[in-house]
Design a protein around this motif. Structure first.
Motif, PDB file in Angstrom:
ATOM      1  N   SER A 101      -4.368  -4.800   6.317  1.00 45.83           N
ATOM      2  CA  SER A 101      -4.158  -6.031   5.563  1.00 45.83           C
ATOM      3  C   SER A 101      -2.773  -6.616   5.800  1.00 45.83           C
ATOM      4  O   SER A 101      -2.611  -7.838   5.878  1.00 45.83           O
ATOM      5  N   VAL A 102      -1.770  -5.746   5.914  1.00 45.27           N
ATOM      6  CA  VAL A 102      -0.383  -6.206   6.006  1.00 45.27           C
ATOM      7  C   VAL A 102      -0.088  -6.798   7.386  1.00 45.27           C
ATOM      8  O   VAL A 102       0.422  -7.923   7.499  1.00 45.27           O
ATOM      9  N   LEU A 103      -0.385  -6.051   8.446  1.00 44.78           N
ATOM     10  CA  LEU A 103       0.005  -6.483   9.780  1.00 44.78           C
ATOM     11  C   LEU A 103      -0.667  -7.773  10.242  1.00 44.78           C
ATOM     12  O   LEU A 103      -0.004  -8.607  10.881  1.00 44.78           O
ATOM     13  N   PRO A 104      -1.961  -8.008   9.976  1.00 44.32           N
ATOM     14  CA  PRO A 104      -2.523  -9.300  10.399  1.00 44.32           C
ATOM     15  C   PRO A 104      -1.784 -10.493   9.799  1.00 44.32           C
ATOM     16  O   PRO A 104      -1.582 -11.503  10.480  1.00 44.32           O
ATOM     17  N   ILE A 105      -1.356 -10.374   8.553  1.00 43.21           N
ATOM     18  CA  ILE A 105      -0.647 -11.484   7.918  1.00 43.21           C
ATOM     19  C   ILE A 105       0.691 -11.712   8.589  1.00 43.21           C
ATOM     20  O   ILE A 105       1.034 -12.831   8.994  1.00 43.21           O
ATOM     21  N   THR A 106       1.483 -10.647   8.713  1.00 41.73           N
ATOM     22  CA  THR A 106       2.831 -10.800   9.246  1.00 41.73           C
ATOM     23  C   THR A 106       2.828 -11.107  10.742  1.00 41.73           C
ATOM     24  O   THR A 106       3.631 -11.916  11.211  1.00 41.73           O
ATOM     25  N   VAL A 107       1.936 -10.482  11.493  1.00 41.38           N
ATOM     26  CA  VAL A 107       1.898 -10.723  12.934  1.00 41.38           C
ATOM     27  C   VAL A 107       1.487 -12.164  13.236  1.00 41.38           C
ATOM     28  O   VAL A 107       2.090 -12.833  14.091  1.00 41.38           O
ATOM     29  N   VAL A 108       0.481 -12.660  12.541  1.00 41.75           N
ATOM     30  CA  VAL A 108       0.018 -14.035  12.794  1.00 41.75           C
ATOM     31  C   VAL A 108       1.118 -15.035  12.453  1.00 41.75           C
ATOM     32  O   VAL A 108       1.423 -15.942  13.242  1.00 41.75           O
ATOM     33  N   VAL A 109       1.726 -14.884  11.281  1.00 38.03           N
ATOM     34  CA  VAL A 109       2.771 -15.827  10.877  1.00 38.03           C
ATOM     35  C   VAL A 109       3.968 -15.742  11.816  1.00 38.03           C
ATOM     36  O   VAL A 109       4.500 -16.767  12.269  1.00 38.03           O
ATOM     37  N   ALA A 110       4.409 -14.524  12.128  1.00 44.30           N
ATOM     38  CA  ALA A 110       5.561 -14.368  13.025  1.00 44.30           C
ATOM     39  C   ALA A 110       5.266 -14.928  14.408  1.00 44.30           C
ATOM     40  O   ALA A 110       6.133 -15.558  15.033  1.00 44.30           O
ATOM     41  N   THR A 111       4.050 -14.732  14.904  1.00 40.60           N
ATOM     42  CA  THR A 111       3.701 -15.241  16.233  1.00 40.60           C
ATOM     43  C   THR A 111       3.710 -16.764  16.261  1.00 40.60           C
ATOM     44  O   THR A 111       4.267 -17.382  17.178  1.00 40.60           O
ATOM     45  N   VAL A 112       3.083 -17.379  15.266  1.00 36.54           N
ATOM     46  CA  VAL A 112       3.051 -18.848  15.213  1.00 36.54           C
ATOM     47  C   VAL A 112       4.464 -19.418  15.156  1.00 36.54           C
ATOM     48  O   VAL A 112       4.817 -20.353  15.883  1.00 36.54           O
ATOM     49  N   VAL A 113       5.291 -18.833  14.289  1.00 30.73           N
ATOM     50  CA  VAL A 113       6.659 -19.334  14.114  1.00 30.73           C
ATOM     51  C   VAL A 113       7.464 -19.175  15.400  1.00 30.73           C
ATOM     52  O   VAL A 113       8.159 -20.106  15.842  1.00 30.73           O
ATOM     53  N   GLN A 114       7.395 -18.021  16.038  1.00 27.25           N
ATOM     54  CA  GLN A 114       8.197 -17.780  17.233  1.00 27.25           C
ATOM     55  C   GLN A 114       7.712 -18.581  18.428  1.00 27.25           C
ATOM     56  O   GLN A 114       8.521 -19.047  19.231  1.00 27.25           O
ATOM     57  N   VAL A 115       6.411 -18.762  18.553  1.00 28.02           N
ATOM     58  CA  VAL A 115       5.897 -19.582  19.657  1.00 28.02           C
ATOM     59  C   VAL A 115       6.364 -21.025  19.506  1.00 28.02           C
ATOM     60  O   VAL A 115       6.814 -21.668  20.470  1.00 28.02           O
ATOM     61  N   LEU A 116       6.278 -21.559  18.286  1.00 27.34           N
ATOM     62  CA  LEU A 116       6.738 -22.933  18.064  1.00 27.34           C
ATOM     63  C   LEU A 116       8.239 -23.062  18.306  1.00 27.34           C
ATOM     64  O   LEU A 116       8.704 -24.029  18.919  1.00 27.34           O
ATOM     65  N   SER A 117       8.997 -22.090  17.826  1.00 29.95           N
ATOM     66  CA  SER A 117      10.445 -22.129  18.035  1.00 29.95           C
ATOM     67  C   SER A 117      10.794 -22.054  19.521  1.00 29.95           C
ATOM     68  O   SER A 117      11.704 -22.748  19.997  1.00 29.95           O
ATOM     69  N   MET A 118      10.067 -21.216  20.259  1.00 33.27           N
ATOM     70  CA  MET A 118      10.311 -21.088  21.698  1.00 33.27           C
ATOM     71  C   MET A 118      10.002 -22.396  22.421  1.00 33.27           C
ATOM     72  O   MET A 118      10.785 -22.840  23.287  1.00 33.27           O
ATOM     73  N   LEU A 119       8.912 -23.035  22.075  1.00 30.92           N
ATOM     74  CA  LEU A 119       8.553 -24.300  22.719  1.00 30.92           C
ATOM     75  C   LEU A 119       9.562 -25.393  22.388  1.00 30.92           C
ATOM     76  O   LEU A 119       9.911 -26.208  23.253  1.00 30.92           O
ATOM     77  N   VAL A 120      10.008 -25.430  21.135  1.00 34.75           N
ATOM     78  CA  VAL A 120      11.015 -26.432  20.760  1.00 34.75           C
ATOM     79  C   VAL A 120      12.293 -26.221  21.550  1.00 34.75           C
ATOM     80  O   VAL A 120      12.888 -27.176  22.074  1.00 34.75           O
ATOM     81  N   GLN A 121      12.730 -24.974  21.657  1.00 31.14           N
ATOM     82  CA  GLN A 121      13.971 -24.704  22.374  1.00 31.14           C
ATOM     83  C   GLN A 121      13.842 -25.001  23.862  1.00 31.14           C
ATOM     84  O   GLN A 121      14.758 -25.547  24.480  1.00 31.14           O
ATOM     85  N   LYS A 122      12.706 -24.674  24.447  1.00 42.83           N
ATOM     86  CA  LYS A 122      12.530 -24.858  25.888  1.00 42.83           C
ATOM     87  C   LYS A 122      12.297 -26.314  26.259  1.00 42.83           C
ATOM     88  O   LYS A 122      12.916 -26.850  27.188  1.00 42.83           O
ATOM     89  N   LEU A 123      11.403 -26.975  25.548  1.00 45.61           N
ATOM     90  CA  LEU A 123      10.962 -28.300  25.962  1.00 45.61           C
ATOM     91  C   LEU A 123      11.781 -29.435  25.366  1.00 45.61           C
ATOM     92  O   LEU A 123      11.852 -30.525  25.961  1.00 45.61           O
ATOM     93  N   LEU A 124      12.397 -29.202  24.217  1.00 44.26           N
ATOM     94  CA  LEU A 124      13.084 -30.296  23.542  1.00 44.26           C
ATOM     95  C   LEU A 124      14.591 -30.098  23.455  1.00 44.26           C
ATOM     96  O   LEU A 124      15.353 -31.039  23.618  1.00 44.26           O
TER      97      LEU A 124
END
Length: 410
Positions: A127-150
């Protein structure tokens, strides 16, 4: 609410200035709060986390000898002393405490709070890891794209001497809104994680499992209030800084500015600890934002330094763990894709795809572990303070199905 443990019964407290609450429901069908519907299958009983205290207009019943950790009688000194208990006539020592879930139902030590947070993550990882992994992945992917592309154009422009101010402003107008959007998504993700993990930890204390869907169903009614609570704390911190620091800066006095900064920082830490239990109080007691602040203030009162020490220790431990995970992957990224460790200060190396991806992987792993530990410590501190002040262990034991708890010392 009276803070004296031992005779507290479910209901509102005269000191809170509220109307009397209906009497507590039977143990087999208790309610978390008077406003909530009866619990359905798999829903934790509402009578557990509702406030406890003497009913309005009633005198507290006398404490009974041999009661559980929530009370002490003539033969039982307050917490921290030595206890006599049935099964050992004439012997002194701590009475056995029921442990239906991840913590024993008695006042907790620092190690037990940390161990309870880790044990919940380990036992309820589905129960714990699906919540944290999904949220952390979404946040880090978006942050990475913002830093790289913008943000890459902005970084390159800032390091060039022949770039006009208009070009820099154009880059800023594109990059900053995207960065703000990424930060806002990270903020919302943190709120969702906090809300759902609070529900998972509350069930783990009772020895109950919770699926992701059940955690979301329990947390959803309070998510908007949790957002409001978090925003109110952030805005309050900023306004307090403006009131204290800006006048000192306008006075152009270095000494006054340093003094204002330390005053602001000290008040910030004091209020941060004072209201640190507002989030679990809001979620588990189904209260409003301002009532949650008041509850946290009351629970923390007299225990500020203890809660500060445990919270600070948790932050240090989780920060060290995150650094151990993230830094090697970042250095590996610079070594493989940035031309070596000497390029760590080079903006181009920092924005290489390989470096960004490895850094994001490290942050996802670290946040997936750090977030549940930090949330768990906060929830368990809330439970610990209510056990110490309100005898919540008796309600928890009844909800967990522990027989004769509080009447035979077990």
């Amino acid at each position: 609410m009276n803070d004296s443990p031992g005779w507290a019964t479910p209901g509102s407290s005269p000191s809170d200035g509220e109307q009397p609450q209906p009497p507590a429901q039977p143990a087999d069908a208790p309610k978390w709060s008077a406003e909530q519907p009866p619990p359905g299958p798999g829903v934790p009983p509402d009578g557990v986390w509702g406030r406890t205290g003497p009913a309005a207009g009633q005198q507290p019943p006398p404490p009974q000898p041999g009661a559980g950790w929530g009370s002490y009688g003539p033969q039982q000194p307050p917490y921290g002393g030595q206890y006599g208990y049935p099964g050992g006539p004439g012997q002194w020592g701590q009475p056995p405490a029921a442990k239906p879930g991840v913590i024993p139902l008695r006042p907790l030590g620092v190690g037990e709070i940390l161990d309870g947070a880790v044990a919940t993550m380990r036992t309820h990882w589905r129960s714990v890891l699906p919540i944290t992994v999904v949220v952390a992945t979404v946040v880090q992917v978006l942050s990475m794209l913002v830093q790289k592309l913008l943000l890459e154009d902005l970084i390159i422009s800032a390091n060039q001497d022949d770039v006009s101010a208009e070009e820099v402003l154009n880059n800023l107008s594109t990059a900053l809104p995207a960065g703000a959007a990424a930060q806002f998504l990270q903020f919302l993700g943190g709120i969702v994680v906090t809300a759902m993990l609070t529900m998972i930890f509350s069930r783990a204390v009772l020895g109950q499992h919770s699926s992701v869907a059940e955690a979301w169903r329990d947390a959803r009614p309070q998510v908007l209030r949790l957002i409001g609570l978090t925003l109110l704390m952030a805005v309050g911190a900023v306004l307090m800084g403006v009131v204290l620091i800006v006048p000192a800066a306008l006075a152009q006095s270095i000494g006054l500015l340093v003094l204002a900064f330390f005053v602001w920082f000290g008040l910030l830490v004091w209020l941060w600890v004072k209201f640190s239990l507002a989030s679990p109080a809001l979620m588990l007691e189904r209260s409003t934002v301002f009532k949650a602040f008041a509850r946290s203030s009351k629970l923390v009162k007299g225990s500020w330094w203890r809660i500060f020490g445990i919270t600070l220790l948790t932050l240090i431990i989780t920060a060290l763990f995150a650094a151990i995970i993230v830094m090697p992957l970042q250095m590996l990224g610079f070594s493989l894709f940035g031309g070596g460790l000497d390029s760590m200060q080079d903006p181009a190396a920092q924005n290489a795809w390989g470096t960004l991806i490895l850094s994001a992987v490290g942050l996802i792993i670290a946040q997936s572990v750090v977030m549940p530990i930090q949330s768990g410590v906060t929830v368990l501190l809330y439970v610990d303070q209510r056990i110490r002040r309100e005898g919540l262990d008796l309600e928890l034991a009844r909800a967990a199905g522990v027989e004769n708890y509080g009447t035979t010392g077990g």
